[in-house]
Enzyme design. Structure first.
Site, PDB file in Angstrom:
ATOM      1  N   GLU A 161      37.639  34.427  34.405  1.00  0.00           N
ATOM      2  CA  GLU A 161      37.615  32.862  34.239  1.00  0.00           C
ATOM      3  C   GLU A 161      36.787  32.562  35.242  1.00  0.00           C
ATOM      4  OE1 GLU A 161      41.753  31.509  34.031  1.00  0.00           O
ATOM      5  OE2 GLU A 161      41.089  29.482  34.159  1.00  0.00           O
ATOM      6  N   ARG A 167      46.700  47.188  38.057  1.00  0.00           N
ATOM      7  CA  ARG A 167      45.629  46.490  38.840  1.00  0.00           C
ATOM      8  C   ARG A 167      45.607  47.352  40.344  1.00  0.00           C
ATOM      9  NH1 ARG A 167      46.538  41.394  38.199  1.00  0.00           N
ATOM     10  NH2 ARG A 167      45.426  40.527  40.050  1.00  0.00           N
ATOM     11  N   LYS A 222      44.179  34.462  44.796  1.00  0.00           N
ATOM     12  CA  LYS A 222      43.010  33.302  44.775  1.00  0.00           C
ATOM     13  C   LYS A 222      43.406  32.170  46.181  1.00  0.00           C
ATOM     14  CE  LYS A 222      40.744  33.842  40.828  1.00  0.00           C
ATOM     15  NZ  LYS A 222      40.666  33.561  39.415  1.00  0.00           N
TER      16      LYS A 222
HETATM   17  P1  ATP Z   1      43.880  34.055  37.563  1.00  0.00           P
HETATM   18  O1  ATP Z   1      44.945  34.259  38.398  1.00  0.00           O
HETATM   19  O2  ATP Z   1      42.902  33.069  37.723  1.00  0.00           O
HETATM   20  O3  ATP Z   1      44.010  34.463  36.253  1.00  0.00           O
HETATM   21  P2  ATP Z   1      42.425  36.861  37.649  1.00  0.00           P
HETATM   22  O4  ATP Z   1      42.447  37.524  39.293  1.00  0.00           O
HETATM   23  O5  ATP Z   1      43.227  37.432  36.878  1.00  0.00           O
HETATM   24  O6  ATP Z   1      42.864  35.363  38.390  1.00  0.00           O
HETATM   25  P3  ATP Z   1      40.446  36.625  36.041  1.00  0.00           P
HETATM   26  O7  ATP Z   1      39.001  35.841  35.933  1.00  0.00           O
HETATM   27  O8  ATP Z   1      41.390  36.191  34.857  1.00  0.00           O
HETATM   28  O9  ATP Z   1      41.142  36.405  37.223  1.00  0.00           O
HETATM   29  O10 ATP Z   1      40.240  38.298  35.887  1.00  0.00           O
HETATM   30  C1  ATP Z   1      39.190  38.953  35.241  1.00  0.00           C
HETATM   31  C2  ATP Z   1      39.376  40.452  34.891  1.00  0.00           C
HETATM   32  O11 ATP Z   1      39.681  41.221  36.203  1.00  0.00           O
HETATM   33  C3  ATP Z   1      40.821  40.356  34.050  1.00  0.00           C
HETATM   34  O12 ATP Z   1      40.497  41.288  33.216  1.00  0.00           O
HETATM   35  C4  ATP Z   1      41.828  40.895  35.162  1.00  0.00           C
HETATM   36  O13 ATP Z   1      42.740  41.715  34.273  1.00  0.00           O
HETATM   37  C5  ATP Z   1      40.869  41.581  36.165  1.00  0.00           C
HETATM   38  N1  ATP Z   1      41.469  41.867  37.262  1.00  0.00           N
HETATM   39  C6  ATP Z   1      42.119  40.955  38.158  1.00  0.00           C
HETATM   40  N2  ATP Z   1      42.272  41.227  39.323  1.00  0.00           N
HETATM   41  C7  ATP Z   1      42.363  42.812  39.398  1.00  0.00           C
HETATM   42  C8  ATP Z   1      42.864  43.978  40.161  1.00  0.00           C
HETATM   43  N3  ATP Z   1      43.386  43.624  41.351  1.00  0.00           N
HETATM   44  N4  ATP Z   1      42.614  45.182  39.513  1.00  0.00           N
HETATM   45  C9  ATP Z   1      41.993  45.431  38.496  1.00  0.00           C
HETATM   46  N5  ATP Z   1      41.584  44.265  37.668  1.00  0.00           N
HETATM   47  C10 ATP Z   1      41.613  43.115  37.992  1.00  0.00           C
END
Ligand code: ATP
Ligand code: MG
Length: 580
Positions: free
Chosen positions: A52, A287, A297
């Site tokens: 996003e 994750r 964030k």
């Molecule tokens: P938000 O809280 O804004 O949703 P987010 O960290 O999930 O934040 P996204 O932009 O939705 O941000 O994430 C993009 C992709 O990165 C998603 O597929 C998410 O699953 C993956 N991702 C985010 N954080 C991790 C992590 N710590 N380890 C592995 N993948 C991650």
């Protein structure tokens, strides 16, 4: 040059449950017969990274990027970069730009078969809308007009079934008219919402008639004011995957409970002829959590807003822009993501594992250089004043073909303050009165004493050198000394700001269990010193990495380093000394 041979056969790839799934799909030919719009065969592995555009990417995203793009690369498929930009109030072009930069910097691209596979969910708004109308007319969705409070109250909770909305049985025709009026801008935000009609008693809360579209009078960074209704993430995501012919839709574990709705959306729309089978499948992995790192964030923003760090690209930040500025390499991040594998249960990976990958990547690459970080003057009293003698050392001790670097020695040098002790502690074998050490790539010297200021602080050390002891000369073999210290000639040294970075927190799990991460800030995470570097470093280019001998790996800061005036960041020390 064996370690630099790019043609060596790739090491066998470690297996993991995602590779096992892909292998099984390939063996069964599950995605074998597909074609794109132009009749070209489609790869059997198509993954995507769907951020996003609402913030900067961090080390956790790097994991997801390496996983998705890495699988596509290893299986000869392709990976898409797709912006999941369905939430207009939080998204901005600035974030789109930094995300594109970060993925490229990590070493990936989205080009395949002569096409760029960069997508935006907002490009599907027309299709998403048409599919929503279909869900209404086929009885799978309805416009709900309950207040937000009633809707929340009627949702129930884990132990208790929800209650059907009084609007659930309104006719498809009435819902359709309302939905069109929602789109036309006739209603305020929140007045109505489009919901899937599934099961208000489902044990899975995500299946209790989830929202599909909401009214939001907001400007979108790409579609402007064209829309005042926006599709929900959980509705948009499976459809975007299907429209892009994604095969394996990989996400983190918190989406496991969303998978039934993912499949529900795809099934309904395949039945309606909007999507073609085989449909994409969602798979979840744990994750990445790294010790001494926070990735929320909101908390990262707090660090910036409270002035604890200097911005998103502060070298202490776990953002990709921060890690880049710190000097971390894309290769070490890829190696780390590969080594940590994929798992189905959450855990923590130790920061030292990443630092190990960094050292492994940097050691063969980084040219060597000398830097004195905490300078103390060393005067060679028997060295002719005003004269210099050239000394030489290899650019890299294991790769003689990379040549030699040269630097002069003179009667006044800078050495590390802790390479001298007036009264040596037990086992100390560097400079102290009466002891001999070798000045690396130079001469053996014998310490004769030191000068002190009025407070008794040592301000200069004195020694005499042995003219026949030069490194590499025949006479050098006659000198057996234990200590071997680095130095730079004071008159020739390059003065430079060096920023010594370390972990931002002292607690390995700074924010777990609701802990206040500000209580474990490491006060020594950034120390700035005025250092002296060997003369050749005047030419250091921004983002060039070096090993400063005996200290660690350093990079010329990409923003603050200027031609003729380098500024260095410590990437990582030579050895893991944390907590020792
Ligand atoms: P938000 O809280 O804004 O949703 P987010 O960290 O999930 O934040 P996204 O932009 O939705 O941000 O994430 C993009 C992709 O990165 C998603 O597929 C998410 O699953 C993956 N991702 C985010 N954080 C991790 C992590 N710590 N380890 C592995 N993948 C991650
Ligand atoms: Mg997310």
């Amino acid at each position: 040059m064996s370690t630099e041979n790019n043609n060596a056969p790739a090491a066998a790839l470690p297996s993991n449950f995602l590779r096992a799934i892909i292998d099984a799909d390939l063996a069964a030919g599950n995605y074998a017969q597909r074609q794109d719009g132009d009749g070209q065969p489609l790869p059997q592995v198509i993954t995507r990274f769907p951020p996003e555009p609402n913030g900067y990417l961090h080390i956790g995203h790097a994991k997801s990027i390496c996983l998705n793009f890495g699988l596509a690369r290893d299986y000869g498929g392709r990976a898409h970069l797709r912006f999941d930009d369905t939430n207009p109030t939080k998204e901005e072009q600035e974030y789109v730009d930094t995300i594109i930069d970060s993925v490229k910097w990590l070493g990936f691209d989205w080009e395949n078969g002569g096409k760029e596979h960069l997508y935006y969910a907002s490009d599907y708004f027309d299709q998403l809308y048409a599919m929503a109308e279909y869900l209404i007319t086929s009885g799978h969705a309805y416009v709900d007009s309950q207040s937000a409070d009633d809707m929340a109250a009627n949702r129930g909770n884990f132990g208790e079934a929800g209650k059907n909305s009084p609007f659930r049985e309104r006719s498809a025709d009435e819902s359709l008219q309302l939905f069109r009026r929602m789109k036309a801008g006739e209603f305020e935000d929140g007045a109505h919402i489009l919901r899937a009609k599934i099961d208000m008693a489902s044990p899975n809360m995500n299946m209790r008639d989830p929202a599909i579209y909401r009214i939001r009078h907001a400007h979108h960074h790409r579609t402007g004011d064209q829309w005042c209704i926006y599709p929900m993430y959980d509705y948009t995501h499976p459809i975007s995957d299907a429209l892009e012919n994604i095969t394996h839709s990989i996400c983190t574990l918190e989406f496991q409970d969303h998978r039934p709705f993912y499949d529900w959306v795809l099934e309904r729309l395949a039945e309606g002829g909007f999507l073609q089978r085989p449909l994409p499948r969602q798979y979840e992995f744990a994750r990445l959590n790294v010790t001494y790192v926070i990735t929320s964030k909101r908390k990262l923003r707090q660090l910036i807003e409270e002035g604890i760090v200097d911005g998103w690209d502060d070298p202490r930040m776990p953002t990709i822009v921060g890690m880049r500025r710190r000097g971390f390499t894309p290769e070490s991040l890829q190696l780390f993501c590969e080594r940590t594998g994929v798992s189905k249960s959450d855990g923590w990976i130790d920061m030292s594992a990443f630092e190990g990958c960094l050292r492994e990547d940097l050691d063969p690459k980084a040219p060597r250089a000398t830097a004195v970080l905490r300078p103390l003057k060393l005067i060679i009293d028997n060295f002719p004043a005003g004269e210099t003698i050239e000394c030489a050392s290899p650019v890299h001790p294991h790769f003689p073909e990379r040549g030699m670097r040269t630097f002069p020695i003179s009667n006044t040098l800078w050495i590390e303050a802790d390479d001298f002790m007036e009264v040596p502690s037990k086992g100390y074998f560097r400079l102290f009165p009466g002891n001999k050490v070798r000045l690396r790539y130079g001469y053996v010297v014998e310490c004769t004493g030191c000068d002190k200021d009025a407070d008794g602080k040592v301000i200069a050390v004195h020694c005499n050198y042995f003219a026949d002891s030069k490194s590499g000369s025949e006479g050098s073999a006659n000198y057996k000394v234990k200590g071997n210290i680095h130095w730079v000639s004071a008159a020739h040294a390059v003065e430079a700001e060096v920023r010594l970075y370390d972990r931002l927190f002292t607690d390995p799990n700074p924010d777990s269990g609701g802990k206040d991460f500000k209580l474990s800030l490491n006060p020594n995470a950034k120390q700035v010193v005025s250092a002296y570097l060997e003369p050749g470093m005047i030419n250091a280019q921004a983002e060039q990495r070096y090993q400063f001998e005996r200290h660690g790996y350093f990079i010329a800061d990409r923003i603050d380093s200027k031609p003729g005036k380098p500024v260095f960041n410590r990437i990582v020390t030579l050895k893991d000394s944390w907590g020792k």
